[in-house]
Design a protein around this motif. Structure first.
Motif, PDB file in Angstrom:
ATOM      1  N   GLU A 255       0.821  -1.203   0.000  1.00  0.00           N
ATOM      2  CA  GLU A 255       0.000   0.000   0.000  1.00  0.00           C
ATOM      3  C   GLU A 255       0.863   1.266   0.000  1.00  0.00           C
ATOM      4  O   GLU A 255       0.582   2.233  -0.730  1.00  0.00           O
ATOM      5  CB  GLU A 255      -0.922  -0.008   1.222  1.00  0.00           C
ATOM      6  CG  GLU A 255      -1.822   1.199   1.339  1.00  0.00           C
ATOM      7  CD  GLU A 255      -2.795   1.313   0.182  1.00  0.00           C
ATOM      8  OE1 GLU A 255      -3.297   2.438  -0.048  1.00  0.00           O
ATOM      9  OE2 GLU A 255      -3.065   0.289  -0.514  1.00  0.00           O
ATOM     10  N   PHE A 256       1.936   1.243   0.793  1.00  0.00           N
ATOM     11  CA  PHE A 256       2.835   2.411   0.832  1.00  0.00           C
ATOM     12  C   PHE A 256       3.523   2.609  -0.523  1.00  0.00           C
ATOM     13  O   PHE A 256       3.639   3.740  -1.018  1.00  0.00           O
ATOM     14  CB  PHE A 256       3.871   2.218   1.937  1.00  0.00           C
ATOM     15  CG  PHE A 256       4.874   3.331   1.999  1.00  0.00           C
ATOM     16  CD1 PHE A 256       4.523   4.590   2.505  1.00  0.00           C
ATOM     17  CD2 PHE A 256       6.191   3.145   1.527  1.00  0.00           C
ATOM     18  CE1 PHE A 256       5.459   5.625   2.546  1.00  0.00           C
ATOM     19  CE2 PHE A 256       7.112   4.183   1.578  1.00  0.00           C
ATOM     20  CZ  PHE A 256       6.748   5.421   2.095  1.00  0.00           C
TER      21      PHE A 256
ATOM     22  N   ARG B   7       2.374   1.769  -3.423  1.00  0.00           N
ATOM     23  CA  ARG B   7       1.396   2.295  -4.377  1.00  0.00           C
ATOM     24  C   ARG B   7       1.211   3.800  -4.195  1.00  0.00           C
ATOM     25  O   ARG B   7       1.143   4.564  -5.185  1.00  0.00           O
ATOM     26  CB  ARG B   7       0.058   1.572  -4.160  1.00  0.00           C
ATOM     27  CG  ARG B   7      -1.038   1.972  -5.154  1.00  0.00           C
ATOM     28  CD  ARG B   7      -2.341   1.300  -4.815  1.00  0.00           C
ATOM     29  NE  ARG B   7      -2.812   1.722  -3.510  1.00  0.00           N
ATOM     30  CZ  ARG B   7      -3.424   2.900  -3.260  1.00  0.00           C
ATOM     31  NH1 ARG B   7      -3.610   3.766  -4.248  1.00  0.00           N
ATOM     32  NH2 ARG B   7      -3.815   3.197  -2.035  1.00  0.00           N
ATOM     33  N   GLN B   8       1.164   4.231  -2.944  1.00  0.00           N
ATOM     34  CA  GLN B   8       1.019   5.674  -2.695  1.00  0.00           C
ATOM     35  C   GLN B   8       2.231   6.456  -3.190  1.00  0.00           C
ATOM     36  O   GLN B   8       2.091   7.561  -3.767  1.00  0.00           O
ATOM     37  CB  GLN B   8       0.803   5.903  -1.200  1.00  0.00           C
ATOM     38  CG  GLN B   8      -0.515   5.331  -0.669  1.00  0.00           C
ATOM     39  CD  GLN B   8      -0.650   5.456   0.843  1.00  0.00           C
ATOM     40  OE1 GLN B   8       0.304   5.905   1.519  1.00  0.00           O
ATOM     41  NE2 GLN B   8      -1.805   5.056   1.381  1.00  0.00           N
ATOM     42  N   GLN B   9       3.407   5.911  -2.969  1.00  0.00           N
ATOM     43  CA  GLN B   9       4.626   6.573  -3.426  1.00  0.00           C
ATOM     44  C   GLN B   9       4.662   6.682  -4.950  1.00  0.00           C
ATOM     45  O   GLN B   9       5.087   7.706  -5.515  1.00  0.00           O
ATOM     46  CB  GLN B   9       5.858   5.802  -2.939  1.00  0.00           C
ATOM     47  CG  GLN B   9       6.139   5.941  -1.450  1.00  0.00           C
ATOM     48  CD  GLN B   9       6.525   7.358  -1.064  1.00  0.00           C
ATOM     49  OE1 GLN B   9       5.664   8.186  -0.639  1.00  0.00           O
ATOM     50  NE2 GLN B   9       7.781   7.701  -1.211  1.00  0.00           N
TER      51      GLN B   9
ATOM     52  N   GLU C 105       2.028   6.850  -6.966  1.00  0.00           N
ATOM     53  CA  GLU C 105       1.062   7.869  -7.378  1.00  0.00           C
ATOM     54  C   GLU C 105       1.612   9.267  -7.129  1.00  0.00           C
ATOM     55  O   GLU C 105       1.396  10.192  -7.942  1.00  0.00           O
ATOM     56  CB  GLU C 105      -0.247   7.657  -6.616  1.00  0.00           C
ATOM     57  CG  GLU C 105      -0.999   6.384  -7.033  1.00  0.00           C
ATOM     58  CD  GLU C 105      -2.287   6.213  -6.250  1.00  0.00           C
ATOM     59  OE1 GLU C 105      -2.497   6.999  -5.292  1.00  0.00           O
ATOM     60  OE2 GLU C 105      -3.073   5.272  -6.570  1.00  0.00           O
ATOM     61  N   ARG C 106       2.313   9.456  -6.004  1.00  0.00           N
ATOM     62  CA  ARG C 106       2.890  10.792  -5.702  1.00  0.00           C
ATOM     63  C   ARG C 106       3.971  11.140  -6.733  1.00  0.00           C
ATOM     64  O   ARG C 106       4.060  12.289  -7.200  1.00  0.00           O
ATOM     65  CB  ARG C 106       3.460  10.774  -4.292  1.00  0.00           C
ATOM     66  CG  ARG C 106       3.926  12.171  -3.822  1.00  0.00           C
ATOM     67  CD  ARG C 106       4.412  12.131  -2.383  1.00  0.00           C
ATOM     68  NE  ARG C 106       3.348  11.739  -1.459  1.00  0.00           N
ATOM     69  CZ  ARG C 106       3.308  10.588  -0.794  1.00  0.00           C
ATOM     70  NH1 ARG C 106       4.271   9.682  -0.975  1.00  0.00           N
ATOM     71  NH2 ARG C 106       2.304  10.312   0.013  1.00  0.00           N
TER      72      ARG C 106
ATOM     73  N   TYR D  89      10.642   8.710 -10.679  1.00  0.00           N
ATOM     74  CA  TYR D  89       9.316   8.114 -10.926  1.00  0.00           C
ATOM     75  C   TYR D  89       9.448   6.617 -11.221  1.00  0.00           C
ATOM     76  O   TYR D  89       8.670   5.798 -10.707  1.00  0.00           O
ATOM     77  CB  TYR D  89       8.663   8.835 -12.102  1.00  0.00           C
ATOM     78  CG  TYR D  89       7.398   8.139 -12.573  1.00  0.00           C
ATOM     79  CD1 TYR D  89       6.233   8.176 -11.800  1.00  0.00           C
ATOM     80  CD2 TYR D  89       7.375   7.454 -13.796  1.00  0.00           C
ATOM     81  CE1 TYR D  89       5.084   7.522 -12.240  1.00  0.00           C
ATOM     82  CE2 TYR D  89       6.229   6.816 -14.232  1.00  0.00           C
ATOM     83  CZ  TYR D  89       5.073   6.852 -13.447  1.00  0.00           C
ATOM     84  OH  TYR D  89       3.935   6.199 -13.885  1.00  0.00           O
TER      85      TYR D  89
ATOM     86  N   GLN E  37       6.879  -0.227  -6.128  1.00  0.00           N
ATOM     87  CA  GLN E  37       5.485  -0.680  -6.012  1.00  0.00           C
ATOM     88  C   GLN E  37       5.338  -2.112  -6.518  1.00  0.00           C
ATOM     89  O   GLN E  37       4.697  -2.944  -5.878  1.00  0.00           O
ATOM     90  CB  GLN E  37       4.572   0.250  -6.803  1.00  0.00           C
ATOM     91  CG  GLN E  37       3.105  -0.187  -6.778  1.00  0.00           C
ATOM     92  CD  GLN E  37       2.227   0.636  -7.687  1.00  0.00           C
ATOM     93  OE1 GLN E  37       2.741   1.524  -8.418  1.00  0.00           O
ATOM     94  NE2 GLN E  37       0.924   0.387  -7.659  1.00  0.00           N
TER      95      GLN E  37
ATOM     96  N   GLU F 246       4.218  -5.431  -4.377  1.00  0.00           N
ATOM     97  CA  GLU F 246       3.061  -6.256  -4.764  1.00  0.00           C
ATOM     98  C   GLU F 246       3.471  -7.718  -4.974  1.00  0.00           C
ATOM     99  O   GLU F 246       2.713  -8.642  -4.618  1.00  0.00           O
ATOM    100  CB  GLU F 246       2.450  -5.684  -6.035  1.00  0.00           C
ATOM    101  CG  GLU F 246       1.743  -4.359  -5.819  1.00  0.00           C
ATOM    102  CD  GLU F 246       1.216  -3.768  -7.106  1.00  0.00           C
ATOM    103  OE1 GLU F 246       1.619  -4.292  -8.188  1.00  0.00           O
ATOM    104  OE2 GLU F 246       0.452  -2.797  -7.052  1.00  0.00           O
TER     105      GLU F 246
END
Length: 409
Positions: free
Chosen positions: A144-145, A147-149, A151-152, A167, A174, A178
């Protein structure tokens, strides 16, 4: 000689006696001659004919019943010991080792597929599962962390606040998180499947058999916990010696008998093994059996019908066994036109109903005595009567004839 003596006395008496004494002597002589004539007639008798009284009162034959032997079609059969078995019989053994914690069913319980039967203690497996579930929770948080990173980093890249390299690093992190999450999930599922082996369930519907284990016993993968029997589909197993297997083929009738010889079921063979059992030298034969009145592993008498053949049969009641050999009486012509009983030794095979299959000693057309044989001996005159009449006719005359024949022996 008596006549001569009486004549001499008459002549001597006539010459010396008085006239009254002469008359008395003549009367005595006449009476003696009459007595001799009656005795000679009683002892002479007439010649008997065909077992009936003769013209002079000959001996009456023993009343008997007889049948004329003719070949008839009889089944060529053989009897074996068969075993009734279920086509859905399951032996329950655990796929894990440990101490038996709980028995969830009782013998005789009808169960369906998936019904829990036993539970085996599994402390190590439960602890391992708990550890893997904790690891899974950490992997879920990491994923989850990441995935957030990612997106940011995408948002910053769009406004030019970060580089393309940063990026791509976020996207890689991510994907790694996963992948680690999926690996943790697989490990948890694997441990859950392993733990499920410690809970034994029914693989098929049926009735629970005997349970030889007890709570607290240590069980292994080779321990038999119980059996599940489904008697809705049964089969008859018959092992036929290879010497009798030449005529075996699918489609032959097979009869299942009870202890008294009564037919319980008539089935048809649907399987004949192509191989011979090396240990017993027998050929396995199977036939489906309707479940009416039968149980799994029940021993039964199985009669296989191989075909039909022509043979002479004799009623069991007509044969007498003496020292392991079988004897019968046949009616044959005797002297003076009489019918007499002749004893013959026969060879018998199997029993068909209430008859022996005769393999030797009798020929077609002979008259076999089947009733009234109790007072017979070889050569005794007999009188053949209709079926059922010999017993009624065996009164004083028949008994006397039989006793006379027995006295002659």
């Amino acid at each position: 000689m008596s006549n001569v003596l009486f004549s001499e006395s008459f002549r001597s008496g006539a010459s010396v006696d008085r006239p009254g004494r002469t008359v008395a002597m003549r009367a005595a002589v006449s009476a003696a001659l009459v007595a001799l004539t009656v005795g000679a007639a009683a002892c002479g008798g007439g010649a008997p004919g065909n077992g009936a009284p003769g013209a002079g009162g000959g001996m009456m034959g023993v009343p008997v019943e007889a049948v004329t032997l003719e070949p008839r079609a009889v089944e060529r059969t053989a009897e074996f010991v068969g075993i009734i078995r279920s086509r859905r019989s399951t032996v329950i053994q655990p796929q894990a080792e440990g101490y038996l914690l709980r028995i969830l069913v009782a013998s005789g319980t009808r169960v369906s597929t998936g019904t829990p039967l036993f539970e085996i203690d599994a402390p190590v497996e439960r602890a391992a599962l708990a550890a893997l579930e904790s690891t899974l929770a950490a992997r879920q948080a990491d994923a989850e962390f990441a995935r957030q990173q990612a997106e940011r980093a995408r948002a910053l890249l769009e406004v030019g606040a970060t580089s393309q390299q940063e990026y791509e690093q976020a996207i890689t992190a991510q994907r790694t998180a996963e992948a680690q999450l999926r690996a943790a999930e697989e490990q948890v599922r694997q441990q859950q499947a392993q733990l499920a082996y410690f809970r034994v369930v029914a693989p098929s519907p049926g009735i629970v058999g005997d349970i030889p284990v007890r709570v607290g016993d240590r069980v292994t993968r080779s321990t038999t916990l119980t059996t599940i029997e489904d008697n809705s589909t049964l089969e008859l197993y018959v092992n036929v010696p290879v010497t009798q297997a030449a005529d075996l083929r699918p489609g032959l009738p097979v009869r299942i008998l009870d202890g008294r010889g009564e037919v319980l079921a008539s089935e048809t063979i649907n399987f004949v093994s192509a191989a011979v059992d090396d240990g017993t030298q027998t050929v396995l034969v199977k036939a489906p059996v309707r479940p009416d009145g039968f149980r799994t592993e029940q021993s039964v008498r199985a009669v296989i019908v191989f075909g039909e053949e022509e043979a002479i049969t004799a009623p069991v009641v007509s044969a007498t066994r003496i020292n392991g050999r079988y004897f019968v009486f046949v009616a044959q012509p005797g002297e003076g036109g009489m019918t007499v009983a002749r004893q013959k030794q026969i060879e018998v095979g199997r029993t068909v109903g209430s008859d022996y299959v005769v393999t030797g000693g009798l020929e077609p057309g002979e008259q076999l005595i089947v009733g009234g044989i109790q007072k017979l001996a070889d050569g005794v005159p007999v009188m053949i009567m209709p079926a059922g009449a010999a017993q009624a006719a065996a009164g004083p005359a028949g008994a006397a004839a039989g006793d006379s024949a027995a006295g002659g022996r």
